[in-house]
Design an enzyme around this catalytic site. Structure first.
Site, PDB file in Angstrom:
ATOM      1  N   PHE A   1       0.833  -1.201   0.000  1.00 35.14           N
ATOM      2  CA  PHE A   1       0.000   0.000   0.000  1.00 35.14           C
ATOM      3  C   PHE A   1       0.866   1.248   0.000  1.00 35.14           C
ATOM      4  O   PHE A   1       1.847   1.335   0.753  1.00 35.14           O
ATOM      5  CB  PHE A   1      -0.870   0.069   1.260  1.00 35.14           C
ATOM      6  CG  PHE A   1      -1.830  -1.055   1.461  1.00 35.14           C
ATOM      7  CD1 PHE A   1      -3.144  -0.963   1.006  1.00 35.14           C
ATOM      8  CD2 PHE A   1      -1.445  -2.203   2.146  1.00 35.14           C
ATOM      9  CE1 PHE A   1      -4.049  -1.998   1.217  1.00 35.14           C
ATOM     10  CE2 PHE A   1      -2.344  -3.233   2.368  1.00 35.14           C
ATOM     11  CZ  PHE A   1      -3.647  -3.138   1.909  1.00 35.14           C
ATOM     12  N   ASP A   2       0.484   2.233  -0.786  1.00 35.72           N
ATOM     13  CA  ASP A   2       0.959   3.595  -0.577  1.00 35.72           C
ATOM     14  C   ASP A   2       0.257   4.139   0.667  1.00 35.72           C
ATOM     15  O   ASP A   2      -0.751   3.578   1.128  1.00 35.72           O
ATOM     16  CB  ASP A   2       0.633   4.439  -1.807  1.00 35.72           C
ATOM     17  CG  ASP A   2       1.064   5.885  -1.667  1.00 35.72           C
ATOM     18  OD1 ASP A   2       2.090   6.144  -1.002  1.00 35.72           O
ATOM     19  OD2 ASP A   2       0.368   6.762  -2.202  1.00 35.72           O
ATOM     20  N   GLY A   3       0.758   5.246   1.199  1.00 36.60           N
ATOM     21  CA  GLY A   3       0.161   5.821   2.399  1.00 36.60           C
ATOM     22  C   GLY A   3      -0.878   6.884   2.101  1.00 36.60           C
ATOM     23  O   GLY A   3      -2.091   6.636   2.159  1.00 36.60           O
TER      24      GLY A   3
END
Length: 367
Positions: free
Chosen positions: A199-201
């Site tokens: 996941f990106d943040g």
């Protein structure tokens, strides 16, 4: 793929392939029942990300619906080749096999629903393809061009994966975690027994609050803002709920002594700098009672090389240049169209299926 090659791809896989085959949930003697939707973690996938339907989509766009349906019927005994979501779905099945082994009576399992606006007339080929590839996909929803949103809600959908960005945006607007999937430039072998999700943040797990500061005021103001608000959790983003259900299943494995060899592994892969803006991200996850197994703070460096090392089954990001960089190096990437970054139109990838105003013929996209 042999086990030694799998182990060299990343973290050690939790169970041997021999044991997985012995616990194969699709064997005739042990074919499982689908869990009730309210108890399951529901993953809705479109036909065009589960399978490669490029030829069929081209026929539809160039010749229209009737020729498309005729082609599907004429070729319904020919199974589709796997699409970008196929390894992800197989990994979900591997996790389910291990969950059933540890918790035989539990319905807290992944449940895959084929959710497509395809016409039911084309369903035979999809069924034949699922049986050919020995997938456990019991639930089909074929809407014949109608909106999918009501059906996604009825199935308590935890994640919707599609090749149609307009449908993904519609789902996110309705509060459903969703992403547009893209095929990588090359085929990368991924683990068959451990599900890996990256996941990106900002604007994926978290809101786009900090991204807005960066876009409007620059990097220095972004760092100042993050340090001043280090102990204030960020608001949630569209995929927080999906990380939550992954964490819930991970804890079921931990409870049985499988923390080190857990068949689910999660990653935070963010362009944030650890020293200047990393604490707020980690403290936000802690405040939510969540965690990722690994966190990579890249300080603006390209994500593609790190993802090529991780070899996730899927990587979620809100910015198309990260999606493109990941896809170029072999990672199956999924775009989350949420937040301030969407105000600047990204360049169109070859697999994007968003309709344009100059397209001739029908505007409905088979998905």
């Amino acid at each position: 793929m042999n086990p030694s090659r799998q182990r060299s791809a990343g973290q050690g896989d939790p169970l041997s392939l021999e044991k997985m085959k012995a616990a194969d949930p699709l064997s005739p003697a042990r074919k499982p029942k689908s869990p009730k939707p309210e108890n399951a973690i529901t993953i809705a996938v479109s036909s065009r990300v589960l399978f490669n339907m490029d030829v069929e989509q081209q026929i539809f766009e160039q010749k229209g619906m009737e020729e498309y349906l005729k082609y599907q019927v004429d070729h319904e005994t020919e199974p589709f080749a796997p699409g970008p979501a196929f390894p992800f779905i197989k990994a979900l099945e591997a996790v389910n096999a291990q969950l059933r082994d540890l918790y035989p009576e539990s319905e807290e399992l992944f449940d895959v629903v084929l959710m497509t606006n395809n016409h039911a007339h084309a369903g035979i080929r999809l069924i034949n393809s699922i049986n050919h590839h020995k997938l456990f996909v019991e639930r089909f929803c074929m809407t014949g061009g109608n909106s999918l949103i009501g059906y996604l809600k009825a199935y308590h959908t935890n994640l919707y994966l599609s090749a149609d960005s307009s449908k993904v945006r519609e789902a996110i607007d309705e509060g459903i975690a969703a992403a547009t999937m893209f095929s990588p430039e090359k085929v990368t072998q991924v683990s068959e027994t451990q599900l890996r999700v990256a996941f990106d943040g900002d604007a994926v797990l978290f809101s786009d609050e900090s991204e807005r500061i960066y876009k409007a005021q620059g990097l220095d103001k972004f760092f100042e803002h993050e340090q001043a608000h280090e102990n204030k959790p960020l608001d949630h983003g569209p995929l927080k709920g999906f990380l939550e259900v992954l964490g819930k299943l991970q804890r079921k494995f931990y409870a049985k002594g499988h923390r080190i060899d857990c068949p689910i592994r999660t990653y935070l892969v963010t362009a944030r700098s650890a020293a200047s803006a990393g604490s707020r991200a980690l403290k936000t996850l802690r405040a939510w009672g969540l965690e990722t197994d690994e966190a990579l703070f890249l300080a603006g460096a390209p994500k593609g090389p790190m993802l090529a090392k991780i070899k996730p089954h899927i990587f979620f990001d809100d910015q198309m240049f990260h999606i493109e960089g990941a896809a170029e190096l072999g990672t199956v990437a999924a775009h989350v169209p949420y937040g301030i970054a969407q105000k600047q139109p990204p360049k169109r990838m070859k697999d994007s299926v968003e309709p344009n105003s100059t397209q001739k013929g029908p505007q409905l996209l088979i998905n």
